[in-house]
Motif scaffolding. Structure first.
Motif, PDB file in Angstrom:
ATOM      1  N   PRO A 280      -8.677  13.194  28.920  1.00 13.90           N
ATOM      2  CA  PRO A 280      -8.372  14.431  29.375  1.00 13.90           C
ATOM      3  C   PRO A 280      -6.798  14.465  29.348  1.00 13.90           C
ATOM      4  O   PRO A 280      -6.250  15.457  29.451  1.00 13.90           O
ATOM      5  N   TYR A 281      -6.108  13.024  29.361  1.00 18.83           N
ATOM      6  CA  TYR A 281      -4.864  13.048  29.421  1.00 18.83           C
ATOM      7  C   TYR A 281      -4.308  13.607  27.969  1.00 18.83           C
ATOM      8  O   TYR A 281      -3.181  14.355  28.073  1.00 18.83           O
ATOM      9  N   ALA A 282      -4.336  12.641  27.065  1.00 17.15           N
ATOM     10  CA  ALA A 282      -3.914  13.128  25.817  1.00 17.15           C
ATOM     11  C   ALA A 282      -2.291  13.092  25.851  1.00 17.15           C
ATOM     12  O   ALA A 282      -1.683  14.062  25.432  1.00 17.15           O
ATOM     13  N   ASN A 283      -1.662  11.951  26.359  1.00 16.41           N
ATOM     14  CA  ASN A 283      -0.426  11.873  26.557  1.00 16.41           C
ATOM     15  C   ASN A 283       0.196  10.667  26.269  1.00 16.41           C
ATOM     16  O   ASN A 283      -0.404   9.591  25.829  1.00 16.41           O
ATOM     17  N   THR A 284       1.536  10.504  26.060  1.00 19.74           N
ATOM     18  CA  THR A 284       2.226   9.251  25.698  1.00 19.74           C
ATOM     19  C   THR A 284       3.803   9.196  26.528  1.00 19.74           C
ATOM     20  O   THR A 284       4.284  10.263  26.781  1.00 19.74           O
ATOM     21  N   ILE A 285       4.104   7.930  26.694  1.00 20.47           N
ATOM     22  CA  ILE A 285       5.551   8.090  27.454  1.00 20.47           C
ATOM     23  C   ILE A 285       6.642   7.765  26.134  1.00 20.47           C
ATOM     24  O   ILE A 285       6.498   6.517  25.489  1.00 20.47           O
ATOM     25  N   PHE A 286       7.520   8.599  26.331  1.00 20.29           N
ATOM     26  CA  PHE A 286       8.545   8.582  25.180  1.00 20.29           C
ATOM     27  C   PHE A 286       9.788   7.717  25.328  1.00 20.29           C
ATOM     28  O   PHE A 286      10.371   8.404  26.591  1.00 20.29           O
TER      29      PHE A 286
ATOM     30  N   VAL B 217       4.172  11.376  15.113  1.00 19.51           N
ATOM     31  CA  VAL B 217       3.188  10.969  16.241  1.00 19.51           C
ATOM     32  C   VAL B 217       2.356  12.350  16.510  1.00 19.51           C
ATOM     33  O   VAL B 217       1.101  11.873  16.695  1.00 19.51           O
ATOM     34  N   LYS B 218       2.839  13.536  16.416  1.00 20.45           N
ATOM     35  CA  LYS B 218       1.842  14.501  16.693  1.00 20.45           C
ATOM     36  C   LYS B 218       0.723  14.678  15.591  1.00 20.45           C
ATOM     37  O   LYS B 218      -0.247  15.192  15.719  1.00 20.45           O
ATOM     38  N   THR B 219       1.310  14.353  14.341  1.00 20.58           N
ATOM     39  CA  THR B 219       0.330  14.348  13.037  1.00 20.58           C
ATOM     40  C   THR B 219      -0.627  13.258  13.034  1.00 20.58           C
ATOM     41  O   THR B 219      -1.991  13.570  12.683  1.00 20.58           O
ATOM     42  N   TYR B 220      -0.191  11.892  13.427  1.00 19.03           N
ATOM     43  CA  TYR B 220      -1.109  10.896  13.251  1.00 19.03           C
ATOM     44  C   TYR B 220      -1.785  10.370  14.792  1.00 19.03           C
ATOM     45  O   TYR B 220      -2.721   9.359  14.673  1.00 19.03           O
ATOM     46  N   HIS B 221      -1.542  10.900  15.889  1.00 23.49           N
ATOM     47  CA  HIS B 221      -2.137  10.498  16.914  1.00 23.49           C
ATOM     48  C   HIS B 221      -2.442  11.761  17.944  1.00 23.49           C
ATOM     49  O   HIS B 221      -1.856  12.885  17.657  1.00 23.49           O
ATOM     50  N   ASN B 222      -3.462  11.517  18.535  1.00 23.31           N
ATOM     51  CA  ASN B 222      -3.853  12.693  19.410  1.00 23.31           C
ATOM     52  C   ASN B 222      -3.092  13.080  20.648  1.00 23.31           C
ATOM     53  O   ASN B 222      -3.788  12.577  21.664  1.00 23.31           O
ATOM     54  N   VAL B 223      -1.858  13.486  20.538  1.00 18.22           N
ATOM     55  CA  VAL B 223      -1.075  13.534  21.607  1.00 18.22           C
ATOM     56  C   VAL B 223      -0.676  14.956  22.049  1.00 18.22           C
ATOM     57  O   VAL B 223      -0.153  15.777  21.163  1.00 18.22           O
ATOM     58  N   HIS B 224      -0.960  15.305  23.249  1.00 20.59           N
ATOM     59  CA  HIS B 224      -0.712  16.830  23.649  1.00 20.59           C
ATOM     60  C   HIS B 224       0.549  17.014  24.475  1.00 20.59           C
ATOM     61  O   HIS B 224       1.195  17.908  24.432  1.00 20.59           O
ATOM     62  N   ARG B 225       0.798  15.960  25.269  1.00 22.06           N
ATOM     63  CA  ARG B 225       2.107  15.714  26.163  1.00 22.06           C
ATOM     64  C   ARG B 225       2.889  14.613  25.982  1.00 22.06           C
ATOM     65  O   ARG B 225       2.261  13.590  25.960  1.00 22.06           O
ATOM     66  N   PHE B 226       4.213  14.835  25.808  1.00 22.30           N
ATOM     67  CA  PHE B 226       5.247  13.648  25.480  1.00 22.30           C
ATOM     68  C   PHE B 226       5.838  13.740  26.976  1.00 22.30           C
ATOM     69  O   PHE B 226       6.570  14.745  27.461  1.00 22.30           O
ATOM     70  N   GLU B 227       6.204  12.317  27.621  1.00 21.63           N
ATOM     71  CA  GLU B 227       6.919  12.463  28.774  1.00 21.63           C
ATOM     72  C   GLU B 227       8.088  11.468  28.742  1.00 21.63           C
ATOM     73  O   GLU B 227       7.663  10.420  28.036  1.00 21.63           O
ATOM     74  N   ALA B 228       9.124  12.041  29.320  1.00 17.50           N
ATOM     75  CA  ALA B 228      10.428  11.005  29.340  1.00 17.50           C
ATOM     76  C   ALA B 228      10.957  10.983  30.703  1.00 17.50           C
ATOM     77  O   ALA B 228      10.962  11.909  31.299  1.00 17.50           O
ATOM     78  N   ARG B 229      11.632   9.717  31.002  1.00 22.12           N
ATOM     79  CA  ARG B 229      12.267   9.729  32.184  1.00 22.12           C
ATOM     80  C   ARG B 229      13.876   9.317  31.697  1.00 22.12           C
ATOM     81  O   ARG B 229      14.148   8.814  30.859  1.00 22.12           O
ATOM     82  N   VAL B 230      14.602   9.751  32.452  1.00 26.56           N
ATOM     83  CA  VAL B 230      16.235   9.759  32.145  1.00 26.56           C
ATOM     84  C   VAL B 230      16.842   9.586  33.666  1.00 26.56           C
ATOM     85  O   VAL B 230      16.741  10.130  34.494  1.00 26.56           O
ATOM     86  N   GLN B 231      17.622   8.317  33.519  1.00 23.60           N
ATOM     87  CA  GLN B 231      18.523   8.156  34.862  1.00 23.60           C
ATOM     88  C   GLN B 231      19.302   9.613  34.953  1.00 23.60           C
ATOM     89  O   GLN B 231      19.942  10.183  34.158  1.00 23.60           O
ATOM     90  N   VAL B 232      19.591  10.088  36.397  1.00 22.21           N
ATOM     91  CA  VAL B 232      20.018  11.388  36.663  1.00 22.21           C
ATOM     92  C   VAL B 232      21.521  11.412  36.294  1.00 22.21           C
ATOM     93  O   VAL B 232      21.994  12.653  36.250  1.00 22.21           O
TER      94      VAL B 232
END
Length: 189
Positions: free
Chosen positions: A94-100, A125-140
């Motif tokens: 149910p997640y369908a996500n990745t960390i970018f 990645v959208k085309t070849y992987h079943n990803v709904h949500r891309f997540e990223a973290r960035v130093q403030v």
């Protein structure tokens, strides 16, 4: 299996063990710059054998469908890596996500190369992987990286207090996300 993608100015290549000398050069050249924003690495990290092992691990993860890694080059200089991207921990529904994640050679910043490369890799990645949500973290305090995420249409979700250990202390990071508006739920396919 490694493959390439071309954009107007760049060549993106997925992980391949043959990239090890180029990768070693890239990380060695940018060591002090990257360590401001990423966990510090031991001296062993800056050896050909270590980078070869990293690439072997990345290739295995790509073959298993759990991660994807891209390195990019200027078309006029295909012998030198100028940036990299990673999409790790692909999770199905149910997640369908990745960390970018991404980085760019310090000397090549300010020319739009990372934006161009990231857009191409995200579309792939959208085309070849079943990803709904891309997540990223960035130093403030990483203003350039924040601007990049915003150019890529990621939106700010909040702050993760003391989330990543850098330079001997846990640092706050902003969390950003991008949704794949063309995602089709598996049960609807």
């Amino acid at each position: 299996m490694s493959f390439t993608i071309e954009t107007p100015r760049l060549i993106l290549q997925t992980s391949d063990v043959s990239l090890a000398p180029k990768l070693l050069n890239y990380y060695s050249k940018n060591r002090s710059f990257f360590e401001k924003y990423e966990p510090a690495n031991d001296d062993d990290y800056y050896t050909l054998s270590y980078q070869t092992n990293v690439l072997e691990h990345e290739v295995a993860n790509m073959e298993r469908g759990i991660s994807a890694y891209y390195y990019f080059f200027l078309k006029e200089d295909p012998d030198h890596i100028i940036g990299s991207m990673s999409f790790v921990r692909f999770r199905g529904e149910p997640y369908a996500n990745t960390i970018f994640g991404y980085d760019l050679d310090e000397e090549h910043q300010g020319h739009g190369y990372c934006t161009e490369a990231c857009k191409a890799a995200i579309e792939n990645v959208k085309t070849y992987h079943n990803v709904h949500r891309f997540e990223a973290r960035v130093q403030v305090d990483n203003k350039k990286s924040i601007k990049l995420l915003e150019r890529l249409d990621f939106w700010y979700e909040g702050i993760e207090r003391k989330s990543i250990l850098l330079q001997g202390e846990f640092k706050d990071h902003f969390r950003y996300a991008l949704l794949n508006d063309d995602y089709v739920i598996s049960s609807e396919k």
